[in-house]
Design an enzyme around this catalytic site. Structure first.
Site, PDB file in Angstrom:
ATOM      1  N   GLU A  56     -15.860 -19.116   3.561  1.00  0.00           N
ATOM      2  CA  GLU A  56     -14.581 -18.499   3.863  1.00  0.00           C
ATOM      3  C   GLU A  56     -13.756 -19.589   4.552  1.00  0.00           C
ATOM      4  OE1 GLU A  56     -15.327 -15.024   6.280  1.00  0.00           O
ATOM      5  OE2 GLU A  56     -13.266 -15.021   6.968  1.00  0.00           O
ATOM      6  N   ASP A  67      -7.848 -12.974  15.814  1.00  0.00           N
ATOM      7  CA  ASP A  67      -8.800 -14.009  16.199  1.00  0.00           C
ATOM      8  C   ASP A  67      -8.944 -14.154  17.697  1.00  0.00           C
ATOM      9  OD1 ASP A  67      -9.827 -14.997  13.728  1.00  0.00           O
ATOM     10  OD2 ASP A  67      -7.819 -15.743  13.309  1.00  0.00           O
TER      11      ASP A  67
END
Lengths: 274, 418
Positions: A56, A67
């Protein structure tokens, strides 16, 4: 579906009786060239391990709301060092050259700005399998559904413990390849223990969307946790734990040092084979 | 594009104002957004909810706020008569309390016990901390490190009110990064926490809900103007960062074309310099913080840093309804520089004895420009212009001292010391 699709990598692991391992690294950190070397290590192309089953590739973004601090820090440095959207295609090519399939994880504005159709075209040309879209839900994805159809790309949407059954079904319908189940309510980052929300969520998805592979991520930090999640998920997704050793090397002024990354990858590769 | 859309029907059920708005958020937040939308719809139809909110507005916040005519200031605005909608006289010193009281009541109705908020200048953070104290909610406020430094007084106010203030050190360390951090908190705490967004931005239903709680500004303007002048204003003006005081000022007039709508964005050093926060004037269509709108972004779609002397306008996006009003031409948006805003700040202090927030001073500078322009275009007319004075300037005294180079000591001493 083409043989390079990300779902094929997951089924291949399943066929050998284990969960697939999906590893996340951002392009451009510690530098564009440095990230290509790190991706190669992640794929096991340097012979240090068998590598992950699927890569990924993260696109650094100025406002990454899904995040945690580790990925934020790497992304901020990548942007400060000049990473551009087009660098992601070179990263995809590097992963393909190392013999592994690649999906790109990106916040939506970067694709929107590049042009959804143009991005899909260039991703497919580079050999990419598809996109993971943390801030694009199927409700807003009309243009992406069309472009991913046109270029035969996987579209991996997220589902979470808070998703209703109705939304899980709708999201599974819109997805192609596999679904990304977020194991905990929260952002990316390593945690000492994964919650019991993950097996419950996977069970729910299986009953609502039988046959669709499920990757579980958020908070997986070592081989033991990978082994535990591999017992109920089709794929285990790891990100922050891979980036931490790269940050340590970067802070130490030796960004080319991939030994820490090798150790973490080997532990995780082992974990899903336990 | 000038297509005719009845504003009362917007946003559509999926949260879009034509191409703007929507929900570009992690799936983890969708359930909470749906819950909020459903609760707002129920509350909006519940007379008891509005009775309680109106009681708080009257007895706690001090509404209705006055409409003050400012003739000595208007002498610098061509031939216009200028009236200020005094949102600065609300409890906590700005219009932010209008929205916060409404959302805090919604929080209680949803059975949640904690609120989080982002703040730029600190006005929304102070208002949120205030409502949290009033209603017994736990409160955490995210504020960019640059802003905690330049708005230290408001940090202390929030702490005195019992809120926890988190200085956000990522990115540009301003309002946009505070929003990112609040979103990250919310993704993890959505079960017991309401994200009390302070402006008409973010994912659906926030732009709609905040507009409805700020609508009272234009409703009162319409009543006060009708009572005093027997007519609606010719134009209403407001500053635009995210755009909540502006949308409150516009809301009741959007379907009344004879009332012109003007929004004044923060032009910083000037839009042409690239150092500004004027998303509509100097940005392009993109996705930020859950909405499609005008965004300051680079060629790749990375958000660019905004620049403004006003912390409350220092934001690289704008509410999606403003984007729609700009695109359809229903409202006009112009940029006001730091220099123009500070001149208007000083002028209002000296001519009317009112110290505006620097945010609101952008609207005042806009009124000066508009009034002077109208005096040329329609030399026989005496337009009635209402500007929203969204906040008071006490919080900006430190900025003003440094901007104007005030000496920081008395002007004269009497002598006579031993």
């Amino acid at each position: 579906m083409s043989v390079t699709s990300s779902a094929a990598a997951i089924s291949a692991a399943r066929a050998s009786g284990r969960a697939a391992l999906i590893g996340y690294l951002p392009v451009g950190f510690p530098s564009v060239a440095g990230s290509l070397a790190a991706l190669s290590t992640l794929c096991g192309a340097d012979g240090s391990s068998e590598g992950v089953d699927l890569v990924e590739i993260g696109m650094p973004y100025s406002d990454p709301v899904m995040d945690g601090p580790v990925i934020q820090r790497a992304g901020t440095r990548a942007l400060a060092r000049g990473v551009r959207t087009t660098d992601v295609f070179a990263a995809v090519e590097a992963v393909r050259a190392a013999g592994k399939p690649a999906v790109v994880m990106t916040y939506w504005n970067l694709v929107d700005r590049y042009g959804v159709d143009a991005f899909a075209r260039d991703l497919a040309n580079a050999g990419g399998s598809g996109l993971i879209t943390p801030d694009l839900i199927p409700d807003e994805a009309g243009e992406w559904l069309a472009a991913s159809d046109a270029y035969g790309l996987d579209r991996v949407f997220l589902v979470s413990p808070s998703s209703t059954d109705e939304r899980i079904s709708m999201t599974a319908q819109a997805a192609r390849g596999w679904l990304y189940a977020t194991a905990v309510m929260g952002v990316t980052g390593t945690r000492s223990a994964s919650s019991d929300a993950a097996p419950k969520l996977v069970e729910r998805i299986r009953s609502l969307a039988p046959g669709l592979p499920i990757g579980v991520g958020l908070g997986v930090s070592n081989g033991d946790q990978a082994a535990e999640i591999g017992r109920f998920a089709d794929a285990v997704i790891v990100g922050s734990a891979l980036i931490k050793p790269l940050l340590v090397a970067d802070d130490a002024g030796t960004p080319e040092d991939l030994s820490g990354l090798r150790t973490v990858v080997a532990d995780l590769v082992q974990g899903v084979r336990r | 594009m000038n297509r005719r859309v009845n504003q009362a029907s917007l946003p559509d059920p999926s949260g879009h104002f034509d191409i703007f708005g929507g929900r570009y958020v992690p799936e983890a937040l969708v359930a909470a957004l749906d819950q909020l939308d459903a609760e707002f719809t129920r509350a909006n139809a519940d007379p008891d909810f509005w009775a309680e909110l109106n009681r708080l507005r009257r007895e706690y916040s001090g509404r209705p706020t006055p409409l003050t005519e400012v003739p000595r200031f208007a002498a610098h605005c061509g031939r216009a008569r200028v009236l200020l909608k005094r949102e600065d006289l609300n409890h906590t010193g700005s219009h932010k309390i209008n929205n916060v009281l409404g959302q805090a009541l919604l929080t209680k109705r949803m059975g949640k016990t904690r609120v989080i908020a982002e703040t730029g200048a600190g006005q929304h953070g102070v208002a949120t901390a205030t409502a949290a104290a009033l209603m017994g909610l736990e409160c955490r406020v995210y504020m960019g490190k640059v802003d905690t430094d330049r708005q230290a007084l408001n940090v202390a106010r929030m702490q005195l009110l019992g809120a926890e203030v988190v200085a956000v050190e990522s990115g540009s360390q301003t309002l946009k990064d505070a929003m990112n951090e609040a979103m990250r908190d919310w993704v993890a705490t959505v079960d017991d926490t309401h994200y009390l967004i302070g402006t008409v931005a973010g994912a659906h239903p926030f732009p709609k809900i905040v507009r409805e709680f700020q609508r009272v500004i234009s409703t009162e303007i319409a009543e006060q103007m009708t009572e005093r002048f027997g007519q609606l204003p010719d134009a209403v003006c407001a500053c635009v960062g995210g755009g909540s005081n502006a949308l409150g000022t516009f809301a009741d007039f959007i379907d009344t074309p004879q009332v012109a709508l003007y929004g004044f964005e923060a032009g910083g050093d000037g839009v042409e310099t690239g150092r500004h926060a004027a998303s509509i004037q100097g940005g392009s269509v993109g996705v930020l913080h859950g909405m499609r709108t005008y965004v300051l972004q680079d060629a790749d779609g990375q958000t660019m840093d905004s620049h403004s002397i006003s912390a409350g306008l220092d934001y690289p996006g704008v509410g999606p309804e403003h984007a729609w009003l700009a695109a359809t031409g229903r409202a006009d948006y112009e940029a006001v520089t730091d220099t123009e805003a500070m001149a208007a700040f000083q002028l209002l202090c000296r001519t009317e004895g009112i110290m505006p927030a620097i945010e609101s001073a952008h609207a005042l500078a806009g009124v000066m420009r508009l009034g002077q322009r109208l005096a040329v275009e329609q030399p026989d007319a005496t337009p009635l212009i209402v500007a929203c004075l969204s906040g008071r300037g006490d919080k900006d005294v430190a900025t003003a001292i440094s901007y104007f180079g005030l000496p920081g000591h008395p002007d004269l001493y009497t002598g006579g010391q031993a």
